[in-house]
Design a protein around this motif. Structure first.
Motif, PDB file in Angstrom:
ATOM      1  N   ARG A  13       0.852  -1.189   0.000  1.00 32.14           N
ATOM      2  CA  ARG A  13       0.000   0.000   0.000  1.00 32.14           C
ATOM      3  C   ARG A  13       0.886   1.236   0.000  1.00 32.14           C
ATOM      4  O   ARG A  13       1.518   1.536   1.014  1.00 32.14           O
ATOM      5  N   PRO A  14       0.955   1.938  -1.114  1.00 34.38           N
ATOM      6  CA  PRO A  14       1.801   3.129  -1.146  1.00 34.38           C
ATOM      7  C   PRO A  14       1.239   4.211  -0.230  1.00 34.38           C
ATOM      8  O   PRO A  14       0.041   4.279   0.014  1.00 34.38           O
ATOM      9  N   ARG A  15       2.122   5.045   0.292  1.00 38.50           N
ATOM     10  CA  ARG A  15       1.693   6.147   1.128  1.00 38.50           C
ATOM     11  C   ARG A  15       2.516   7.378   0.746  1.00 38.50           C
ATOM     12  O   ARG A  15       3.590   7.266   0.163  1.00 38.50           O
ATOM     13  N   ALA A  16       1.986   8.509   1.089  1.00 39.85           N
ATOM     14  CA  ALA A  16       2.678   9.761   0.798  1.00 39.85           C
ATOM     15  C   ALA A  16       3.979   9.814   1.588  1.00 39.85           C
ATOM     16  O   ALA A  16       4.071   9.266   2.677  1.00 39.85           O
ATOM     17  N   PRO A  17       4.990  10.489   1.028  1.00 36.51           N
ATOM     18  CA  PRO A  17       6.253  10.584   1.761  1.00 36.51           C
ATOM     19  C   PRO A  17       6.102  11.409   3.033  1.00 36.51           C
ATOM     20  O   PRO A  17       5.212  12.259   3.128  1.00 36.51           O
ATOM     21  N   ASP A  18       6.949  11.133   3.997  1.00 40.53           N
ATOM     22  CA  ASP A  18       6.959  11.915   5.229  1.00 40.53           C
ATOM     23  C   ASP A  18       7.374  13.347   4.918  1.00 40.53           C
ATOM     24  O   ASP A  18       8.034  13.618   3.924  1.00 40.53           O
ATOM     25  N   LYS A  19       6.974  14.252   5.789  1.00 38.18           N
ATOM     26  CA  LYS A  19       7.374  15.645   5.617  1.00 38.18           C
ATOM     27  C   LYS A  19       8.898  15.695   5.612  1.00 38.18           C
ATOM     28  O   LYS A  19       9.553  15.081   6.428  1.00 38.18           O
ATOM     29  N   GLY A  20       9.437  16.437   4.680  1.00 40.68           N
ATOM     30  CA  GLY A  20      10.884  16.524   4.547  1.00 40.68           C
ATOM     31  C   GLY A  20      11.412  15.613   3.452  1.00 40.68           C
ATOM     32  O   GLY A  20      12.553  15.738   3.041  1.00 40.68           O
ATOM     33  N   SER A  21      10.596  14.715   2.956  1.00 37.43           N
ATOM     34  CA  SER A  21      10.977  13.874   1.828  1.00 37.43           C
ATOM     35  C   SER A  21      10.289  14.421   0.596  1.00 37.43           C
ATOM     36  O   SER A  21       9.091  14.651   0.613  1.00 37.43           O
ATOM     37  N   PHE A  22      11.053  14.662  -0.438  1.00 39.18           N
ATOM     38  CA  PHE A  22      10.425  15.163  -1.644  1.00 39.18           C
ATOM     39  C   PHE A  22      11.107  14.605  -2.879  1.00 39.18           C
ATOM     40  O   PHE A  22      12.232  14.116  -2.814  1.00 39.18           O
ATOM     41  N   PRO A  23      10.431  14.680  -4.020  1.00 45.48           N
ATOM     42  CA  PRO A  23      10.972  14.096  -5.254  1.00 45.48           C
ATOM     43  C   PRO A  23      12.289  14.744  -5.674  1.00 45.48           C
ATOM     44  O   PRO A  23      12.547  15.911  -5.378  1.00 45.48           O
ATOM     45  N   LEU A  24      13.086  13.974  -6.373  1.00 45.22           N
ATOM     46  CA  LEU A  24      14.324  14.499  -6.936  1.00 45.22           C
ATOM     47  C   LEU A  24      14.004  15.493  -8.039  1.00 45.22           C
ATOM     48  O   LEU A  24      12.987  15.395  -8.713  1.00 45.22           O
ATOM     49  N   ASP A  25      14.894  16.415  -8.254  1.00 46.89           N
ATOM     50  CA  ASP A  25      14.744  17.431  -9.294  1.00 46.89           C
ATOM     51  C   ASP A  25      15.381  16.895 -10.579  1.00 46.89           C
ATOM     52  O   ASP A  25      16.459  17.317 -10.984  1.00 46.89           O
ATOM     53  N   HIS A  26      14.694  15.953 -11.220  1.00 48.71           N
ATOM     54  CA  HIS A  26      15.236  15.266 -12.395  1.00 48.71           C
ATOM     55  C   HIS A  26      15.556  16.214 -13.544  1.00 48.71           C
ATOM     56  O   HIS A  26      16.478  15.961 -14.312  1.00 48.71           O
ATOM     57  N   PHE A  27      14.805  17.289 -13.691  1.00 56.64           N
ATOM     58  CA  PHE A  27      14.992  18.194 -14.817  1.00 56.64           C
ATOM     59  C   PHE A  27      15.839  19.412 -14.456  1.00 56.64           C
ATOM     60  O   PHE A  27      16.011  20.309 -15.281  1.00 56.64           O
ATOM     61  N   GLY A  28      16.365  19.456 -13.245  1.00 56.95           N
ATOM     62  CA  GLY A  28      17.242  20.542 -12.828  1.00 56.95           C
ATOM     63  C   GLY A  28      16.568  21.896 -12.763  1.00 56.95           C
ATOM     64  O   GLY A  28      17.219  22.923 -12.915  1.00 56.95           O
ATOM     65  N   GLU A  29      15.260  21.892 -12.489  1.00 54.80           N
ATOM     66  CA  GLU A  29      14.502  23.143 -12.459  1.00 54.80           C
ATOM     67  C   GLU A  29      14.984  24.086 -11.362  1.00 54.80           C
ATOM     68  O   GLU A  29      14.872  25.299 -11.490  1.00 54.80           O
ATOM     69  N   CYS A  30      15.521  23.536 -10.285  1.00 55.19           N
ATOM     70  CA  CYS A  30      15.965  24.359  -9.151  1.00 55.19           C
ATOM     71  C   CYS A  30      17.469  24.255  -8.925  1.00 55.19           C
ATOM     72  O   CYS A  30      17.968  24.622  -7.862  1.00 55.19           O
ATOM     73  N   LYS A  31      18.188  23.783  -9.923  1.00 57.77           N
ATOM     74  CA  LYS A  31      19.634  23.573  -9.788  1.00 57.77           C
ATOM     75  C   LYS A  31      20.371  24.869  -9.462  1.00 57.77           C
ATOM     76  O   LYS A  31      21.251  24.881  -8.599  1.00 57.77           O
ATOM     77  N   ALA A  32      20.022  25.963 -10.121  1.00 60.81           N
ATOM     78  CA  ALA A  32      20.714  27.233  -9.865  1.00 60.81           C
ATOM     79  C   ALA A  32      20.520  27.669  -8.407  1.00 60.81           C
ATOM     80  O   ALA A  32      21.467  28.141  -7.766  1.00 60.81           O
ATOM     81  N   PHE A  33      19.308  27.483  -7.877  1.00 60.75           N
ATOM     82  CA  PHE A  33      19.034  27.842  -6.485  1.00 60.75           C
ATOM     83  C   PHE A  33      19.813  26.941  -5.531  1.00 60.75           C
ATOM     84  O   PHE A  33      20.355  27.391  -4.529  1.00 60.75           O
ATOM     85  N   LYS A  34      19.842  25.642  -5.861  1.00 58.93           N
ATOM     86  CA  LYS A  34      20.582  24.686  -5.027  1.00 58.93           C
ATOM     87  C   LYS A  34      22.066  25.018  -5.031  1.00 58.93           C
ATOM     88  O   LYS A  34      22.718  25.047  -3.980  1.00 58.93           O
ATOM     89  N   ASP A  35      22.611  25.302  -6.215  1.00 62.48           N
ATOM     90  CA  ASP A  35      24.030  25.619  -6.322  1.00 62.48           C
ATOM     91  C   ASP A  35      24.377  26.887  -5.530  1.00 62.48           C
ATOM     92  O   ASP A  35      25.408  26.946  -4.856  1.00 62.48           O
ATOM     93  N   LYS A  36      23.512  27.894  -5.597  1.00 59.77           N
ATOM     94  CA  LYS A  36      23.734  29.131  -4.856  1.00 59.77           C
ATOM     95  C   LYS A  36      23.728  28.865  -3.344  1.00 59.77           C
ATOM     96  O   LYS A  36      24.568  29.375  -2.606  1.00 59.77           O
ATOM     97  N   PHE A  37      22.779  28.044  -2.891  1.00 55.88           N
ATOM     98  CA  PHE A  37      22.691  27.677  -1.480  1.00 55.88           C
ATOM     99  C   PHE A  37      23.934  26.899  -1.045  1.00 55.88           C
ATOM    100  O   PHE A  37      24.542  27.196  -0.006  1.00 55.88           O
ATOM    101  N   MET A  38      24.341  25.926  -1.842  1.00 58.63           N
ATOM    102  CA  MET A  38      25.509  25.114  -1.494  1.00 58.63           C
ATOM    103  C   MET A  38      26.788  25.954  -1.486  1.00 58.63           C
ATOM    104  O   MET A  38      27.648  25.778  -0.625  1.00 58.63           O
TER     105      MET A  38
END
Length: 93
Positions: A13-38
């Motif tokens: 029985r699949p269930r929604a992920p726990d808070k704090g778990s989220f899908p990977l950014d497969h298309f790099g839509e937020c890569k620039a933001f992630k890189d800036k943060f890192m």
């Protein structure tokens, strides 16, 4: 003694992920933001308190691209970084 496996006895029985778990950014839509943060973390000896604006921007991008559930920034700990509401000058007494 029977060692036969019965794969049909358990149902998944699949269930929604726990808070704090989220899908990977497969298309790099937020890569620039992630890189800036890192980069900010690295430049500040990984003191995340100095990179809160970059963190807020990154989470905003993830919410905008449905990579995590939308949450008010105040609930994510960014209340102090939010713009104060614009008040109508005519409404002031």
């Amino acid at each position: 003694m029977s060692t036969a496996m019965n794969f049909g006895s358990k149902s998944f029985r699949p269930r929604a992920p726990d808070k704090g778990s989220f899908p990977l950014d497969h298309f790099g839509e937020c890569k620039a933001f992630k890189d800036k943060f890192m980069r900010c973390l690295k430049d500040n000896s990984f003191d995340n308190s100095k990179c809160r604006l970059q963190s807020k921007d990154y989470l905003g991008c993830r919410m905008d691209n449905q990579l995590m559930a939308r949450e008010p920034m105040e609930r994510l700990g960014f209340k102090d970084l939010m713009d104060p509401p614009i008040q109508d000058k005519e409404a002031k007494p």
